[in-house]
Design an enzyme around this catalytic site. Structure first.
Site, mmCIF file in Angstrom:
data_model
loop_
_atom_site.group_PDB
_atom_site.id
_atom_site.type_symbol
_atom_site.label_atom_id
_atom_site.label_comp_id
_atom_site.label_asym_id
_atom_site.label_seq_id
_atom_site.Cartn_x
_atom_site.Cartn_y
_atom_site.Cartn_z
ATOM 1 N N CYS A 177 -20.824 26.570 -36.495
ATOM 2 C CA CYS A 177 -21.221 25.176 -36.663
ATOM 3 C C CYS A 177 -22.466 25.065 -37.561
ATOM 4 O O CYS A 177 -22.372 25.232 -38.761
ATOM 5 C CB CYS A 177 -21.425 24.497 -35.321
ATOM 6 S SG CYS A 177 -21.461 22.688 -35.435
ATOM 7 N N THR A 232 -30.787 40.190 -3.250
ATOM 8 C CA THR A 232 -30.076 41.260 -2.554
ATOM 9 C C THR A 232 -29.567 42.303 -3.535
ATOM 10 O O THR A 232 -29.745 43.516 -3.327
ATOM 11 C CB THR A 232 -28.899 40.679 -1.744
ATOM 12 O OG1 THR A 232 -29.406 39.756 -0.777
ATOM 13 C CG2 THR A 232 -28.139 41.788 -1.027
ATOM 14 N N GLU A 276 -16.763 29.143 -28.516
ATOM 15 C CA GLU A 276 -17.266 29.433 -27.171
ATOM 16 C C GLU A 276 -16.868 28.384 -26.146
ATOM 17 O O GLU A 276 -16.930 28.631 -24.929
ATOM 18 C CB GLU A 276 -18.792 29.589 -27.196
ATOM 19 C CG GLU A 276 -19.575 28.305 -27.470
ATOM 20 C CD GLU A 276 -19.765 27.987 -28.935
ATOM 21 O OE1 GLU A 276 -20.698 27.217 -29.251
ATOM 22 O OE2 GLU A 276 -19.002 28.496 -29.762
ATOM 23 N N HIS A 300 -16.490 25.340 -32.528
ATOM 24 C CA HIS A 300 -17.162 26.121 -31.472
ATOM 25 C C HIS A 300 -16.143 26.972 -30.714
ATOM 26 O O HIS A 300 -15.435 26.474 -29.843
ATOM 27 C CB HIS A 300 -17.882 25.184 -30.496
ATOM 28 C CG HIS A 300 -19.092 24.520 -31.063
ATOM 29 N ND1 HIS A 300 -20.341 25.103 -31.026
ATOM 30 C CD2 HIS A 300 -19.247 23.338 -31.700
ATOM 31 C CE1 HIS A 300 -21.208 24.296 -31.611
ATOM 32 N NE2 HIS A 300 -20.570 23.226 -32.024
#
Length: 509
Positions: free
Chosen positions: A79, A227, A169, A167
């Site tokens: 883009c 964790t 993505e 785009h």
């Protein structure tokens, strides 16, 4: 250190999506602001230029120095990146004559282009720009067009430089992931070796070299990030990791005891500290949401510092920082002024004098879960919903009292337990209850009551950046409402929040 793909960020709303799609190809990538390039670009095997809200024709348009990249490293402009390469390469970029937003289809694809291998004419792509490339540079070759965009894709002869006006993505570009794979694997020759097992092995080796025989102290929250960070550190340095789990009095019902018991089974070196009275005392009479966050953050640091000083010769502070936090803190426009205080990455006070180790700082949330699975952490623990750092304090609108905490803990427990028993918990990204500062009229038996109203909230999302409310079954909501009103003294009304993010947020404060 692994260096595969460098993504230069020009401020696009989709830049993180590029990184996520690349990672889904089992390829490691990093995002850097266009104006803060890494010292040595030669390590990278490919570079991607992101989109941008700017126009290349504007005086303040982002203008990176690509002298170390062009012709040396395979380059893909997306883009704004495509327009930048055209505009400053001798082509022409002008305002679009028609709106070029949303879905479009490739009406022409040049034959014999590895970039488009496996992509057919008619493939849907996603456009989002107000300028368009009118003329390509003299050394450019057109590769694809749509009905409205002649130069939807092109390449530069004599170098591995490619550019696309759409785009890849974005989910709506149906072959976007394939196009990225063609560029990165077929053209740039990047290895698809970024796997959870690979990450664990590499990170354990790095941690052993970084920390050595020093001691590390880490604050556990019971959540996924801390964790997984703890298990990674424990695998690297064993008993030299000291974990502290603080009860701030704002956890879910019985969570302090439950989480400690769970950690016992994981063989982590964990100390539980019940400081609930200290937190609730500091919060007494405070209603402002940001002030509540600051009090909780400050009190936590005080408690944590007290406990850390009881451990002899601690040199490091372990943190569960993940990549979206890191990206936000070094964004193109500088750290966002709107980051809530409990999301800040650099919240360590100077007086603690500890070095910081962050095993997860290059991972997205879904990658953290996959790494946790590779470490054989209980799936129930990895599937745990995100829970805000300030806990129930920001789900109690207004001031905090022990009685309000009790009410909300009971309501939340009924809601979350119900989601699990109905098989709905894993459909939801995050769920919780909010205690409203409202007394509403009701009737119980033959008596009129004025008691509290609670709101239930359940959203679905992939990364928390956007979220939509979950259409929970009416039967479930009806039973949950009845259970709450019948079993929780002080509540006579239950509502369900059906607002999406944006415009709303996931939390109410």
């Amino acid at each position: 250190m692994q260096h595969d793909v460098l993504i230069l960020d020009f401020g696009s709303q989709y830049t993180q999506l590029i990184a996520r799609r690349v990672r889904e190809l089992n390829i490691y990538c990093e995002i850097h602001p266009f104006n803060n390039l890494p010292d040595d670009i030669s390590h990278y095997k490919a570079v991607i230029l992101s989109g941008s809200p700017y126009s290349v024709r504007a005086e303040d348009a982002p203008h990176p120095d690509l002298s170390e990249i062009r012709g040396r490293v395979p380059l893909l402009g997306v883009c704004y990146g495509a327009q930048y390469l055209a505009h400053f390469g001798g082509g022409s970029v002008e305002p679009s004559e028609t709106r070029e937003y949303g879905r479009a289809n490739l009406s022409h694809i040049a034959g014999g282009e590895p970039f488009f291998e496996g992509v057919s004419v008619g493939s849907q792509v996603w456009m989002s720009h107000s300028d368009t490339i009118k003329r390509l540079p003299d050394n450019a070759v057109k590769m694809a067009s749509t009905a409205d965009v002649e130069h939807a894709a092109y390449r530069i002869e004599g170098e591995h430089t490619y550019a696309i006006q759409f785009h890849p993505e974005v989910y709506h570009s149906t072959d976007g992931k394939k196009i990225l794979e063609n560029f990165l694997v077929k053209i740039a020759g990047v290895s698809q070796s970024w796997t959870p097992d690979n990450f664990v092995d590499m990170t354990v080796d790095v941690l052993r070299e970084q920390v050595g025989d020093d001691k590390v102290v880490l604050a556990l929250s019971g959540g996924v990030d801390s964790t997984v960070a703890a298990v990674l550190l424990h695998r690297a340095i064993g008993e030299n990791l000291h974990c502290i789990f603080v009860n701030n009095g704002l956890l879910r019902k019985n969570e302090f005891e439950t989480v400690l018991k769970r950690y016992e089974g994981m063989e982590l070196n964990v100390k539980g500290v019940d400081a609930s009275g200290r937190f609730l005392g500091a919060l007494a009479g405070v209603s402002d949401p940001e002030e509540k966050r600051k009090i909780i953050g400050r009190t936590f640091i005080e408690v944590f510092d007290d406990e850390a000083h009881k451990i002899k010769d601690v040199k490091w502070l372990g943190q569960g920082t993940i990549y979206p936090d890191v990206i936000e803190s070094v964004s193109v426009n500088g750290p966002s002024a709107t980051i809530k205080s409990h999301h800040n990455v650099g919240g360590l006070p100077d007086f603690m004098k500890l070095k910081v180790v962050e095993p997860l700082r290059m991972l997205f949330k879904d990658e953290v879960r996959r790494v946790g699975a590779s470490l054989d952490i209980d799936p129930a623990q990895l599937g745990r919903h995100p829970f805000p750092g300030p806990g129930l304090a920001i789900r109690i609108l207004g001031d905090i009292t022990p009685e309000k905490v009790r009410i909300l803990q009971e309501v939340d427990d009924i809601f979350i337990s119900g989601l699990k028993s109905w098989g709905l918990y894993d459909r939801v990204w995050q769920a919780g209850a909010i205690l409203l500062p409202v007394d509403s009229v009701g009737v119980m038996g033959d008596e009129r009551t004025y008691e509290k109203c609670v709101a239930l909230r359940a959203v679905e999302s992939t990364d928390g950046m956007t979220a939509d409310w979950v259409n929970l079954p009416y039967d479930f909501l009806q039973k949950t409402s009845n259970d709450i009103i019948n079993r929780v003294k002080g509540v006579n009304r239950v509502v369900y929040d059906i607002s999406s993010k944006p415009p709303a947020t996931i939390e109410w404060e």
